[in-house]
Design a protein around this motif. Sequence first.
Motif, PDB file in Angstrom:
ATOM      1  N   LYS A 105      62.867 -25.198  67.048  1.00 46.63           N
ATOM      2  CA  LYS A 105      62.343 -24.516  65.864  1.00 46.63           C
ATOM      3  C   LYS A 105      62.440 -23.012  66.000  1.00 46.63           C
ATOM      4  O   LYS A 105      61.733 -22.262  65.314  1.00 46.63           O
ATOM      5  N   SER A 106      63.305 -22.571  66.910  1.00 52.78           N
ATOM      6  CA  SER A 106      63.427 -21.148  67.207  1.00 52.78           C
ATOM      7  C   SER A 106      64.756 -20.632  66.656  1.00 52.78           C
ATOM      8  O   SER A 106      65.801 -21.228  66.905  1.00 52.78           O
ATOM      9  N   THR A 107      64.701 -19.549  65.881  1.00 48.44           N
ATOM     10  CA  THR A 107      65.935 -18.986  65.333  1.00 48.44           C
ATOM     11  C   THR A 107      65.947 -17.470  65.467  1.00 48.44           C
ATOM     12  O   THR A 107      65.014 -16.805  65.005  1.00 48.44           O
ATOM     13  N   PHE A 108      66.998 -16.963  66.091  1.00 44.28           N
ATOM     14  CA  PHE A 108      67.216 -15.521  66.175  1.00 44.28           C
ATOM     15  C   PHE A 108      68.413 -15.149  65.303  1.00 44.28           C
ATOM     16  O   PHE A 108      69.386 -15.888  65.234  1.00 44.28           O
ATOM     17  N   GLU A 109      68.312 -14.006  64.643  1.00 41.40           N
ATOM     18  CA  GLU A 109      69.500 -13.456  63.968  1.00 41.40           C
ATOM     19  C   GLU A 109      69.714 -12.062  64.503  1.00 41.40           C
ATOM     20  O   GLU A 109      68.856 -11.188  64.335  1.00 41.40           O
ATOM     21  N   ILE A 110      70.834 -11.851  65.159  1.00 37.01           N
ATOM     22  CA  ILE A 110      71.067 -10.609  65.890  1.00 37.01           C
ATOM     23  C   ILE A 110      72.354  -9.948  65.379  1.00 37.01           C
ATOM     24  O   ILE A 110      73.353 -10.632  65.137  1.00 37.01           O
ATOM     25  N   LYS A 111      72.308  -8.622  65.217  1.00 39.43           N
ATOM     26  CA  LYS A 111      73.496  -7.882  64.781  1.00 39.43           C
ATOM     27  C   LYS A 111      74.571  -7.912  65.874  1.00 39.43           C
ATOM     28  O   LYS A 111      74.250  -7.831  67.056  1.00 39.43           O
TER      29      LYS A 111
ATOM     30  N   GLU B 269      56.771 -15.248  74.038  1.00 33.59           N
ATOM     31  CA  GLU B 269      57.694 -14.590  74.977  1.00 33.59           C
ATOM     32  C   GLU B 269      59.064 -14.396  74.318  1.00 33.59           C
ATOM     33  O   GLU B 269      59.717 -13.381  74.527  1.00 33.59           O
ATOM     34  N   ARG B 270      59.486 -15.382  73.524  1.00 34.37           N
ATOM     35  CA  ARG B 270      60.768 -15.226  72.827  1.00 34.37           C
ATOM     36  C   ARG B 270      60.662 -14.188  71.720  1.00 34.37           C
ATOM     37  O   ARG B 270      61.530 -13.333  71.564  1.00 34.37           O
ATOM     38  N   VAL B 271      59.579 -14.265  70.937  1.00 34.33           N
ATOM     39  CA  VAL B 271      59.380 -13.307  69.830  1.00 34.33           C
ATOM     40  C   VAL B 271      59.359 -11.881  70.389  1.00 34.33           C
ATOM     41  O   VAL B 271      59.881 -10.945  69.791  1.00 34.33           O
ATOM     42  N   ILE B 273      61.101 -10.624  72.698  1.00 31.95           N
ATOM     43  CA  ILE B 273      62.444 -10.053  72.921  1.00 31.95           C
ATOM     44  C   ILE B 273      62.798  -9.118  71.776  1.00 31.95           C
ATOM     45  O   ILE B 273      63.363  -8.050  71.975  1.00 31.95           O
ATOM     46  N   VAL B 274      62.436  -9.525  70.562  1.00 35.52           N
ATOM     47  CA  VAL B 274      62.718  -8.683  69.384  1.00 35.52           C
ATOM     48  C   VAL B 274      61.607  -7.651  69.176  1.00 35.52           C
ATOM     49  O   VAL B 274      61.873  -6.463  69.025  1.00 35.52           O
ATOM     50  N   LYS B 276      59.391  -6.245  71.093  1.00 35.00           N
ATOM     51  CA  LYS B 276      59.165  -5.166  72.068  1.00 35.00           C
ATOM     52  C   LYS B 276      60.157  -4.023  71.910  1.00 35.00           C
ATOM     53  O   LYS B 276      59.960  -2.949  72.495  1.00 35.00           O
ATOM     54  N   GLU B 277      61.231  -4.246  71.161  1.00 34.66           N
ATOM     55  CA  GLU B 277      62.181  -3.151  70.913  1.00 34.66           C
ATOM     56  C   GLU B 277      61.603  -2.120  69.955  1.00 34.66           C
ATOM     57  O   GLU B 277      62.110  -1.011  69.846  1.00 34.66           O
ATOM     58  N   MET B 304      68.748  -4.316  64.773  1.00 37.46           N
ATOM     59  CA  MET B 304      68.903  -5.249  65.880  1.00 37.46           C
ATOM     60  C   MET B 304      68.923  -6.692  65.401  1.00 37.46           C
ATOM     61  O   MET B 304      69.818  -7.457  65.753  1.00 37.46           O
ATOM     62  N   GLY B 305      67.926  -7.080  64.582  1.00 29.42           N
ATOM     63  CA  GLY B 305      67.906  -8.452  64.095  1.00 29.42           C
ATOM     64  C   GLY B 305      66.490  -8.959  63.981  1.00 29.42           C
ATOM     65  O   GLY B 305      65.535  -8.185  63.954  1.00 29.42           O
ATOM     66  N   LYS B 306      66.348 -10.284  63.923  1.00 26.14           N
ATOM     67  CA  LYS B 306      65.022 -10.858  63.742  1.00 26.14           C
ATOM     68  C   LYS B 306      64.907 -12.206  64.435  1.00 26.14           C
ATOM     69  O   LYS B 306      65.904 -12.788  64.862  1.00 26.14           O
ATOM     70  N   VAL B 307      63.668 -12.670  64.545  1.00 28.01           N
ATOM     71  CA  VAL B 307      63.426 -13.962  65.153  1.00 28.01           C
ATOM     72  C   VAL B 307      62.367 -14.684  64.332  1.00 28.01           C
ATOM     73  O   VAL B 307      61.451 -14.047  63.791  1.00 28.01           O
ATOM     74  N   GLN B 308      62.507 -15.993  64.211  1.00 32.69           N
ATOM     75  CA  GLN B 308      61.460 -16.783  63.574  1.00 32.69           C
ATOM     76  C   GLN B 308      61.208 -18.044  64.382  1.00 32.69           C
ATOM     77  O   GLN B 308      62.139 -18.724  64.811  1.00 32.69           O
ATOM     78  N   GLU B 309      59.925 -18.318  64.627  1.00 28.24           N
ATOM     79  CA  GLU B 309      59.534 -19.486  65.404  1.00 28.24           C
ATOM     80  C   GLU B 309      58.490 -20.253  64.612  1.00 28.24           C
ATOM     81  O   GLU B 309      57.748 -19.664  63.817  1.00 28.24           O
ATOM     82  N   GLU B 310      58.390 -21.561  64.865  1.00 28.87           N
ATOM     83  CA  GLU B 310      57.396 -22.379  64.177  1.00 28.87           C
ATOM     84  C   GLU B 310      56.716 -23.286  65.194  1.00 28.87           C
ATOM     85  O   GLU B 310      57.384 -23.898  66.020  1.00 28.87           O
ATOM     86  N   PHE B 312      53.578 -26.371  65.497  1.00 25.13           N
ATOM     87  CA  PHE B 312      52.623 -27.198  64.771  1.00 25.13           C
ATOM     88  C   PHE B 312      51.209 -26.827  65.182  1.00 25.13           C
ATOM     89  O   PHE B 312      50.963 -26.511  66.348  1.00 25.13           O
TER      90      PHE B 312
END
Lengths: 373, 373
Positions: A105-111, B269-271, B273-274, B276-277, B304-310, B312
């Motif tokens: 359920k994790s999605t990154f979009e990076i330039k 931790e994944r979020v 990455i985006v 903390k920039e 840079m880009g974006k991230v989305q996590e979900e 439950f």
Amino acid sequence: MKKIVIKDSERLIADLSKAYRAVAKQTTIPILTGFHLQFTGESLTITGSDTDNTIQITEENNCSSSKPCAIVVPARIFLDIVRKLPAGEIQLKIGTNEISISAGKSTFEIKTMEADEYPSFPFDDTGVCVEIQASDLANGLRLGYACAVSTTRPTLQGIHIFGKEKAVTFVATDAHRLGTWTVQLEQVIPLPKMILPARAAEEMIKLVEDATDKVTIHCTENTLRMSHQNVTYVSRLISGTYPDTSRVIPTNFSTTFVANRDELVKVLERVSIVSKEGKTNMCRLQVIPSAMPSLLISASQEGMGKVQEEVFISDLEGEMFEMKFSTKYLLDALRHMNVKEVMFHASGVNAPLIIRPTGNEPGFALILPVRSV
Amino acid sequence: MKKIVIKDSERLIADLSKAYRAVAKQTTIPILTGFHLQFTGESLTITGSDTDNTIQITEENNCSSSKPCAIVVPARIFLDIVRKLPAGEIQLKIGTNEISISAGKSTFEIKTMEADEYPSFPFDDTGVCVEIQASDLANGLRLGYACAVSTTRPTLQGIHIFGKEKAVTFVATDAHRLGTWTVQLEQVIPLPKMILPARAAEEMIKLVEDATDKVTIHCTENTLRMSHQNVTYVSRLISGTYPDTSRVIPTNFSTTFVANRDELVKVLERVSIVSKEGKTNMCRLQVIPSAMPSLLISASQEGMGKVQEEVFISDLEGEMFEMKFSTKYLLDALRHMNVKEVMFHASGVNAPLIIRPTGNEPGFALILPVRSV
């Protein structure tokens, strides 16, 4: 939009981590901070480069891409993302100037950056090519310890490598000490003379240190290329003429003895606690002849204290001697020689000391003494 | 000249390494860069101190000294020497202003300092004294994560500790987030209010993190002393009055839900990455009500880009919510709670978020939202 599936994220992480070592960390050319990724069917080729060093890794059967495509992704961020995604399959979608990376359920979009703008490198097959045992190559490259760190003579910042008949010889010196090592090949393939930067030697050691098989070395006039399994490493060579070091190596010795290498390393590590507090990191070696001859090693620092160590030596021949050397240079030389016993050759005050493995080991270290004021 | 034999160098190394943590590394008072060593018969007491923190270790039966004596040795060098000597017995000879350290054929002579000049510390038995389970104490001290790093309010650089009946409560805040934890004692021994420096909390955690038994805490007006086995640690307390934090804690909530802590940590931790920039390291939390309600966590950085996590969530009650928080603050709070599930309580835009372990766990974290510009 091109869709790509990476089958095993852990293999991808291992490949990216290797290639990352060559990616430019500080540069004015933004595209060099990226990985160049080339997808072709089930093959992915990853390239990282700061133009002096290039690492290229081709992984077969770890991805499936509908159409061939190439992009440049920001290296540190892409590696961070892939490392932190759940292990397993990763989906990539490559758009015009962005990449979507998703798992679960994790999605990154990076330039991303334009693959066309990434520099191309001379991965051609010209030049001389030899095969060499990985461990032998690593032994030669570890001479990097003796290279000059900063100098007005750039050639001394590299390891001089040259072939003669079936042998490849490595030489490094910073004008205060010198190390040399020779490796035998199976065939007569004389390598041309070249000067490999010490940093490249370090990278090559990291890439092959666990290897038990052979690596292939290709040399052109300006580059050295090393190939091992699916990894290719290319370094620019240092241009210039390496000084003739053979003249500085003494051939007549006034004192010769044999000592245990491991014991000497431990003793010098202790002596170094005292000697390193001084500017010159200097210790005194003194041979004491007797029925059980020994080598006294001592150091002292005003205001702090002193240390004295004694090690038994054998096969003592010639005169007594007492001389001062850099503790660090002695340690560097002994640590490079992975053998049980080493032989010391001295040839008088102010003349260089030679340390070589006993037996038929193919190299030695030369260290100039510290002149007493 | 006093002769002392140390029986087991490895026990000495372990003791010195612990005490070294309190030795002053940068100071204008040279004697604080040393270990104070006190030999009495078979007992050795080692003290290291920078005056704010003191560690004292008494080791019985690891030495034999002819007469009682005390010296101060340069700490880093003494520890280096003892670490590098061959394992086993060490001989010490203590002279007027030097110590000889020898083992095998190795002999060091090191200048020492006057034991009389070493400051004495308040190791008296006054004040209130409680026994507390080491792991409970460590949980409270780990709230140091929420202390202010640098502030014009020095009291916020410490953890507020106070007792009430059978409980000891720990509170830390940097004015943007707050953590609190309560530990139950076996007896009614109310500790006085005190403010323990965050650095002292870190040192105390290191000293007791492997302990499974109890430690003793002694408090005087200006110092906290912790004793565990043969180790005593003393910290100066921060003077001043800790702010009343109870008023900022909301008691009415508009949204409540439960989530899995480990999953949230990985997602954040994944979020990060985006996020903390960016300057504020900010992410967006959004609750999506449905038959299977979920929490969307997202972050984006221009260029840079974006991230989305979900993830439950369960036990959702109340209104939808969408708010922004520091990813680091969320991670700090969740990492401190070593539990399976955590409960979130929100009370409207711009009101603080509360995260607490489900069940009867004795603490919670409060985090102020990042206000949208």
